[in-house]
Enzyme design. Structure first.
Site, PDB file in Angstrom:
ATOM      1  CE1 TYR A 234      31.358 -45.438 -23.529  1.00  0.00           C
ATOM      2  CE2 TYR A 234      32.374 -44.620 -21.518  1.00  0.00           C
ATOM      3  CZ  TYR A 234      31.737 -44.383 -22.719  1.00  0.00           C
ATOM      4  OH  TYR A 234      31.482 -43.107 -23.124  1.00  0.00           O
TER       5      TYR A 234
ATOM      6  CE  LYS B 240      29.299 -42.512 -21.012  1.00  0.00           C
ATOM      7  NZ  LYS B 240      29.494 -41.135 -21.443  1.00  0.00           N
TER       8      LYS B 240
END
Length: 565
Positions: free
Chosen positions: A104, A175
């Protein structure tokens, strides 16, 4: 086929041979036992050795370490995810703090910019405007049938990088990886989605390898009608799904949230998730400084949907601590590129209008011009908290931070812009400029700062502390909506996990390696809040705790038995 991962019973599989090895959710690679290799026609398709998942993870980690730059590491991990999801999450679990910045932020930003260049295999759904009449069919085509969590983006405001078109798909994929790695949501229940409504980015439109719809973005009624078609199709296909809006432009993010938050179980992570983790950090920082949030004066640089969402959460917490709404709003100052938001500033957005300062209250201020700058606000309002959500690097200058420190013994400074290249100030500078007094939290990961023979851990005010726990709490409680009370409960639960607030030393936020325990704590409080607010069936606390454990998926291989379709 529904994959019930929570059970330890054998899993009955209708696939065999090379086809079975192509399913990332089912593939075990070299960990298929000899019996399974016989029953599923796998002999000869795999090396002779039968390995444990620990042995596989050790090999994968060695390979990972051979890559010298973060972009290549990201591509490698995504390849494992697309080949063997159980192994991917076992690897993440063992090296979470090391690998989270790779899967991420900040590395995912580069992956989004180069999405069409590094594309290897489809994951999730690409819902394009030219195919808008077939959205129901596209949802039926999803490889996962029992979807419980969707993260959707239109790719217009990807981190601080702007419009990336379908390259924004990297964000929902990343996510949802964290929903699983941090919150225990089974990957069998997650679905990343990008709404391809075109792009206004000339680099994408002129890139011969760009894989999205080569067309300027649709907007206005045309855009909202398309999003509504998608939402209604989702409600028909998965009526109880949790849908997270991600990285929509601020002119669309708030209207979409307001339109649908009472229609299905949804939230916007940029507005509400960012607000929740920031509020939790501020509550903890206030306690560490020997005060309450109601005692703070807060200044924001950046008055977009994320900044205003954080401000509203702060105001709500101040009110819960005893201030009137008028008193709370008077302690929050919003500054954007035009200066301080006041009641005399024209053309404010709807979500900004309640966060203006009254001009009459500023008559005594010593100002340098008609436009009230950030420097003016710091000098006159004397804030104790400074939050950056501007996306513009270096705007928290040495002069500004030193001015703040003149009137505040322990300033709380939170440069939250992502990625690292967009941060308003570097933690090392903030610590130096305040002689080690500042409490610092950032939006991107930073190493601890060494100053005068003392090590200062830098908290990453990362939404990953919040949204996995919210998702787990929603699934465990069966909540039908995500309410403000549930978000507030998540913030307070996070604050209770702060080592600094608990012990007077250490980091402002828990270690990333403890995030699974934090997510369970948050899930418990979110579930209880859902019951109290009437959006979930009331159960005992013990039953809710059992539901959380039941829904918490572990990256372990199950025994397979063969069946037919």
């Amino acid at each position: 086929m529904e994959l019930e991962y929570e059970s330890k019973r054998p899993l009955y599989i209708p696939y065999a041979g090379p086809i079975l090895l192509e399913f990332p959710l089912l593939n075990k690679g070299s960990a298929f036992t000899n019996d399974e290799r016989s029953h599923f026609n796998l002999h000869g398709l795999l090396p002779e050795a039968v390995e444990t998942i620990e042995e596989q993870a050790e090999r994968a980690y060695r390979q990972y370490q051979d890559f010298k730059n973060d972009d290549d590491k990201h591509i490698y991990l995504r390849n494992i995810q697309d080949t063997n999801e159980t192994l991917f999450y076992r690897l993440l679990e063992a090296h979470l703090s090391e690998m989270m910045p790779i899967i991420y932020t900040p590395t995912v930003g580069e992956a989004c910019e180069h999405f069409s260049d590094i594309y290897r295999r489809a994951r999730g759904l690409f819902i394009s405007y030219p195919n808008r009449e077939h959205i129901d069919d596209m949802l039926q085509n999803a490889t996962k049938q029992n979807v419980k969590v969707i993260v959707v983006t239109d790719g217009e405001r990807i981190l601080g990088l702007g419009d990336q078109g379908i390259g924004g798909m990297g964000i929902p994929i990343g996510k949802l990886s964290l929903y699983t790695a941090c919150g225990g949501i089974s990957p069998a229940y997650t679905l990343p989605v990008v709404l391809d409504v075109g792009t206004n980015n000339p680099q994408r439109l002129n890139d011969p390898l760009y894989m999205g719809w080569r067309h300027p973005r649709i907007s206005g009624d045309e855009y909202y009608a398309f999003v509504d078609e998608f939402i209604q199709a989702v409600k028909r296909r998965w009526p109880n799904v949790l849908l997270q809006f991600e990285d929509f432009a601020q002119n669309n993010a708030t209207p979409l949230l307001n339109r649908y938050r009472d229609e299905l179980c949804c939230f916007n992570d940029d507005i509400q998730g960012t607000a929740a983790v920031t509020l939790g950090s501020l509550i903890a920082a206030s306690h560490a400084a020997g005060s309450q949030l109601r005692d703070q004066t807060v200044t924001f640089l950046g008055a977009g949907s994320a900044g205003c969402g954080i401000a509203e959460q702060i105001i709500a917490q101040m009110i819960s601590e005893g201030l009137s709404e008028e008193q709370a709003r008077a302690r929050v100052f919003m500054v954007d590129r035009f200066g301080l938001l006041t009641d005399k500033l024209p053309n404010l957005l709807d979500f900004q209008s309640k966060l203006v300062q009254k001009s009459d209250a500023l008559q005594s201020w010593n100002l340098t011009s008609d436009s009230i700058s950030l420097q003016d606000v710091v000098r006159n309002a004397k804030p104790t908290v400074l939050i950056g959500v501007s996306g513009q690097p270096g705007l928290f200058t040495e002069e500004l931070i030193r001015e703040m420190h003149k009137h505040c013994a322990r300033p709380i400074v939170m440069p939250l812009s992502n990625p690292t290249s967009r941060v308003e100030a570097r933690p090392e500078d903030i610590i130096n400029w305040t002689d080690g007094a500042a409490l610092v939290a950032t939006g991107s990961p930073f190493s601890p700062v060494s100053y005068k023979e003392k090590l200062y851990p830098i908290a990453q005010c990362n939404n990953s502390y919040i949204f996995p726990g919210i998702g787990l709490g929603v699934l465990a409680s069966g909540a039908k909506r995500v309410t403000d009370g549930m978000l507030m409960a998540a913030s307070r639960a996070l604050a209770q996990c702060s080592p600094l607030a608990q012990n007077g030393e250490g980091a402002l936020l828990p270690n990333i390696d403890d995030i699974q325990a934090v997510s369970k704590t948050i899930a418990m409080q979110v579930g209880k809040a859902a019951q109290l607010q009437g959006v979930a069936i009331v159960t005992s606390e013990e039953a809710l705790a059992k539901a959380i454990e039941h829904n918490y998926w572990q990256p372990q291989y199950r025994t397979y038995k063969r069946t037919s379709f």
